[in-house]
Scaffold this active site. Structure first.
Site, short mmCIF file in Angstrom:
data_model
loop_
_atom_site.label_atom_id
_atom_site.label_comp_id
_atom_site.label_asym_id
_atom_site.label_seq_id
_atom_site.Cartn_x
_atom_site.Cartn_y
_atom_site.Cartn_z
N HIS A 53 17.65 38.84 51.43
CA HIS A 53 19.23 38.82 52.28
C HIS A 53 18.78 40.02 53.37
CE1 HIS A 53 20.44 36.94 48.57
NE2 HIS A 53 21.43 36.30 49.58
N HIS A 289 21.58 34.83 56.85
CA HIS A 289 22.19 35.46 55.49
C HIS A 289 21.29 35.82 54.46
CE1 HIS A 289 24.79 36.18 51.93
NE2 HIS A 289 24.19 35.33 51.51
N GLU A 449 44.28 41.34 34.49
CA GLU A 449 43.41 41.49 33.34
C GLU A 449 41.86 41.52 33.91
OE1 GLU A 449 45.48 38.66 33.59
OE2 GLU A 449 46.70 39.34 32.16
N HIS A 513 47.68 29.81 24.75
CA HIS A 513 47.58 31.39 24.76
C HIS A 513 46.72 31.42 22.99
CE1 HIS A 513 50.60 31.73 27.79
NE2 HIS A 513 50.83 33.20 27.14
#
Lengths: 705, 705
Positions: A53, A289, A449, A513
């Site tokens: 890169h 890139h 989270e 859940h």
């Protein structure tokens, strides 16, 4: 605060860049040469193995000079000295940017030979395709985009926290900055946006994010998928914003921006316009890139920059000379800090003693004595999430290195200890009545989270052992956190993840859940401990294992519901082995493997087998045992257990919204269902012989209901 | 656009709410009674089983009246009629809010008895703890926070896309709105922030997000973890913002806001101030969030609202009467739409034919003929990511129901077909030269893997089979997408996830990009197909399996690197069985299980075993085979294979940054290493007998290097 400027040191200028012998405006000639040299070197390094890169690294060259020459505090000859500035490359694919500056400023390990090993078959290369924490000058392993932003927030958080506890007037023993380089992609990944919210909320002015704004990603123009007003958005998130228009060449402007950011009262976002692959024929295009430019273009780049197209990997002595003062600057920083510590030791001997323990990554107290003994646990049914509180709360209240947080589940996970102080910016008290300050060790992560796990990686990476992050949420939501948990395991960062409400026992919240497959991921993940204790005593064992695992994260998987306690059988020492005989049985017909919240079904099944089926059952943990058939009982997908058992009573579908006990019954987790299945299985084994079992794992749960 | 107001219908008012007999200002008395009744009913429903989430539902009552009484187009007697407005409850724990309004407006299945089954042990309850798509009136299964926002973006996207293809002047056959209810948490989850960026970028004015701004989460005040200026942030993301101050009672203001949002040119964010658990003693407190209030407080709530504290589950006839017109209104909407379709059929017969196929969820072309035959594939080594392009590009170019996108990896995943049109807002052409419009079926998701998967769930949920989303990224990044992929599997939504660059063959990007444990998650996940084809022919088989799996998502796991082609052995029909004999061998000594990109090692090992060790090897896929030992060869964690094999040559650590072939060699994936290990293993088996194998799975890879 202005972390540096308060430390007045020889040669420090007003902006707080100490030992700045010259200014970028004086150095324009050297800067131009360094830029040309750097960009041609990057093109060569990608060209040799026809990959890598180059574009971002070439575009960011001027930013690198502003950072490594005029701004950052670091010491090439002692890369890990405690109060160094931390640099994070969140756009990790541009790693040649960092590697090459580490080389130019004199990190001994980063030789030109090593630079040339980028994309080679050298197995001892310190120039992997993304920066890796094991190597000098690399603070965190980034890679998957967005992670680095969260890691940087964690590093900046560590500075504020340690500073709040250990700094005293005139004694800023911890006041480093964290500089985080990002690309367009990092502003699209959710984990970064979560972390950005928190950094703004906490006013982490120890953090500066530098945005390599080249408006190009793999697909092309960023306008293809993002047209938001990023500066306005960052301000709305509580950040200060500085724009730099000519990020490709204007090192003076970049240096001023970085210096301003340093004396800011909020985290700073520096929006720097650059051109990807500048100098190349594909400059400003997505093609710049992620691919080498080809011999012809590389030659034309060199011609354009006034370098010899015939020569490769050229770094003139003038360029090395230009960066040569980095080593002395670094050693001067170290010396200052060491002298500061000596004075600190005299002024604050006790604080100094504790601080040294932290620097050495040692616990501030003997944790082995803190965890309650078996006798101290209630013998009545107890949810293991509560057992976790019994173990963790006293640890957290005493151990200064523990930072315990939750993704907005304080009432459910039992991690909040009496007298805890929240990690908050002190201003929040007056602005919105929120108590806490930077010395606080209880973290309200919010409903984030993923950021919780990835920021915790930064906290743990600040200095090995200085901070032990403890995260907490429902186990199911650790599927949001999985990319961060994985990066912690990959980096060997000690952390404890408290995952409550595991298996279908979670109940009414329903299948959304109830984790079924998630344990299979964490059991398969290298360098991660996943532990499901069956009662308080095994939970204590789980915490001991987690605290001993100084090079691995641990997930402790816990129940929402009450669990039978087995003080006569469970054992924290044996539990640490990961497997042991729970209930021995002379000449047993079968070994039942009980796990975590489902141990109760193994124990009740054992009893029923004895009473109704005249079958003798031993109850064990995971350990192999050849001479009798082995049946595992767990309310997860069985994948992976086939190695340790011959049959399993487990889950093959998602869960169901029912009260916990009803959910277990619905899926057949009931000794009245399990025992007959086990007896039938044993009948077959008796008929066909043990050998018939080989590899033919038997699923005993036909889905019931 | 103003999707409704252009359809002039009997009784429609200027704001575009058709058949609105009365206005909220006229109905104040009925509204007040409905609010009181609703709030007391919610308190009762949670009290009966001492659990659940009353607070949000009670706080949002007025929003519900504005939606179901004065704004939304829906038909209780035909919940799935095609052009209905979609409602998404992203804060799914407040599900009683939705269930109760479904009951009040007359969804036949949602009886009072069913409402009372919330949190009960009834296994046939349609009132689970979070809304589930299987039940009437529920558009998507939300649950884990943030998912619903992304789902809603997908539903709104589907409307714009289908409208662009099928609407004609005077014939808006698809012009429904999507209304998404969110809480404070949804504004903190990364997946929601990713989706919000995209909705703003695409100017999805078919989307309205209603923010239940009660400033309370489980931990307490939102100020604990979020102090951003959310309105400014939403505007920066390209949204319009409307504030409503008294969201607890001011139904007229809410109705005006919703009506304004409908005629907007951008997605709209309605910031509604509410009080969680209003009426209760814990109103406005975190305690109001997730627990029953206790008999005493429930009684005092009823007294406060002028209801009889002695009576439970009371809904007065006046309240039922108030909502009674919902059924007629819904049937009127349906009739209008059916009449519109009849006129449309005459005016645009061909378009109408295609549209009907879409409504019925049928393919618009015979896909079985589109996938290339074995003969059309190159026989030279080919990366399976390229094979996937051979299969998917012709499908995507012909099948109007396919929407194919990538998380910014267009050059790497080969999903872009010749002549593709991007899904974009047409304005982008003039504002920033981006081509595309809403009729486009190629989606630039940006670097947002999680939103890509979760928005795709919304696209697939719009109407079963109408849109088949195809996502693509590196397999490793599907760990970011995992929560969304899981929700797709849980909901039984057909999707194809193209996961390229699998295993260590990815090479130079290093361990951060090399999946080791991730396959274990997806192999353990219920209702999900995870397929690793070994060459172009098996890739064709994988696509056929994925297209046939109309109730499951499929992950097709593909290589970055060139793979040997085995036209003489590989077979798309057999591959669909998931397992077959690849190379048969008379009286084989061992069965080698070859998988995906590592099939080549199985084949080369087979040859070397024959030449150097005089061992006859059969090569198979997963299928069990008793009479000979079975060895699996795959560069993943072996977890789960123990069921199908006796030994494995696999990964037990994270990867390494090396060129692909070097990475394989580094970890011992080389017939020169594998064959001797297999031979040694077979020697042991010969000595100890097959029976010795039972369950004792053998790891043959000692980590080499």
């Amino acid at each position: 605060m202005a972390p540096i400027s308060t430390v007045v040191t020889n040669g420090a200028d007003k902006n707080g860049s100490p030992h700045l012998q010259t200014s970028p405006t004086q150095d324009q000639k050297e800067i131009d040469q360094a830029l040309r040299t750097f960009r041609c070197l990057i093109a060569d390094l990608c060209e040799q193995f026809k990959g890598g890169h180059p574009g971002g690294a070439m575009g960011m060259a001027a930013i690198g000079i502003a950072l490594w020459k005029y701004t950052m505090k670091y010491s090439p000859t002692n890369p890990n000295y405690f109060n160094r500035d931390r640099f994070v490359l969140s756009n990790g694919h541009t790693c040649l940017f960092q590697y090459t500056f580490l080389h130019l400023v004199g990190y001994p390990a980063m030789t030109m030979e090593q630079l040339k090993s980028y994309h080679s078959t050298r197995t001892d290369s310190i120039c992997p395709g993304h920066p890796e924490i094991e190597n000098d000058g690399i603070e965190v392993t980034t890679g998957p985009l967005g992670q680095g932003v969260a890691n940087a927030v964690g590093l900046a958080m560590a500075t504020k926290h340690l500073g709040a506890r250990y700094n005293r007037p005139g004694f800023e023993v911890v006041n480093n900055m964290t500089w985080c380089m990002i690309g367009d992609a990092c502003l699209q990944e959710g984990v970064a946006m979560e972390a950005i919210q928190l950094a703004g909320h906490w006013k982490l002015n120890s953090l500066v994010v530098i945005y390599d704004n080249n408006q190009v990603t793999c697909d092309g123009s960023v306008d293809l998928c993002n047209t938001e007003d990023v500066n306005a958005k960052m301000r709305a998130c509580g950040w200060d914003v500085i724009d730099v228009d000519d990020g490709c060449y204007d090192v003076p402007a970049l240096t001023v921006a970085l210096s301003q950011a340093r004396s800011n009262t909020k985290p700073t976002f520096i929006n720097v316009r650059t051109v990807i692959g500048i100098g190349s024929k594909v400059a400003g295009d997505a093609k710049a890139h992620g691919a080498a430019y080809g011999a012809e273009d590389v030659a034309s780049i060199k011609t354009k920059f006034g370098m010899d197209p015939e020569q490769h990997f050229v770094v003139q002595n003038e360029v090395y000379d230009f960066f040569r003062d980095a080593i002395q600057r670094g050693q001067a920083h170290e010396n200052e800090w060491n002298q500061l510590l000596e004075r600190y030791a005299k002024e604050y001997p006790e604080l100094h003693q504790e601080f040294l323990l932290r620097v050495e990554g040692k616990m501030t107290d003997d944790w082995t004595k803190i965890i309650p003994s078996k006798e101290e646990f209630p013998t009545t049914p107890t949810p293991s999430r509560k057992s976790a509180g019994f173990c963790c709360n006293p640890l957290a209240s005493k151990l200064q290195n523990m930072m315990v947080g939750t993704a907005d589940l304080t009432p459910s996970v039992n991690m909040a200890w009496k007298g805890k102080v929240d990690f908050q910016h002190p201003d929040l008290k007056t602005t919105c009545g929120i108590n806490g300050d930077y010395s606080g060790r209880y973290v309200h992560w919010g409903i984030r989270e993923h950021a919780m796990a990835s920021i915790s990686n930064g906290l743990a990476a600040f200095n090995k052992g200085t901070i032990l992050p403890v995260t907490s949420s429902f186990f199911m939501f650790y599927i949001y956190a999985a990319p961060g948990v994985r990066m912690g395991a990959l980096q060997g960062l000690q952390q404890i993840h408290i995952a409550t409400h595991d298996s279908i026992g979670t109940g009414e919240d329903g299948p959304t859940h109830q984790p079924i497959a998630l344990a299979a991921l964490y059991r398969a993940m290298p360098n991660l401990l996943y532990i499901r204790p069956c009662d308080s005593e095994e939970t204590a064992g789980a915490f001991i294992s987690a605290l001993k695992a100084t090079n691995s994260p641990t997930i402790i998987s816990l129940s929402r519901q009450n669990l039978e306690q087995y003080p006569q059988y469970s054992c924290r020492e044996k539990a640490q082995k990961g497997a042991y005989v729970f209930v021995e049985e002379e000449d047993a017909d079968v070994t039942l493997i009980g796990v975590g919240a489902e141990m109760v079904f193994a124990m009740r099944t054992r009893q029923l087998l004895q009473e109704k089926f005249n079958v003798k059952a031993r109850v064990r943990s995971v350990l192999k045992y050849k001479s009798t058939p082995r049946v595992v009982i767990e309310a997860y997908a069985v994948n992976g257990w086939e190695r340790y058992a011959d049959a399993g009573f487990s889950m093959s579908s998602f869960g169901h919204s029912l009260p916990g006990p009803a959910a277990y019954k619905y899926f057949g987790f009931d000794e009245q269902v399990i025992a007959p299945k086990v007896a039938e299985f044993l009948g077959d084994v008796k008929r066909d012989g043990l050998a018939s079992l080989r590899g033919e794992f038997r699923d005993l749960n036909d889905g019931h209901h």
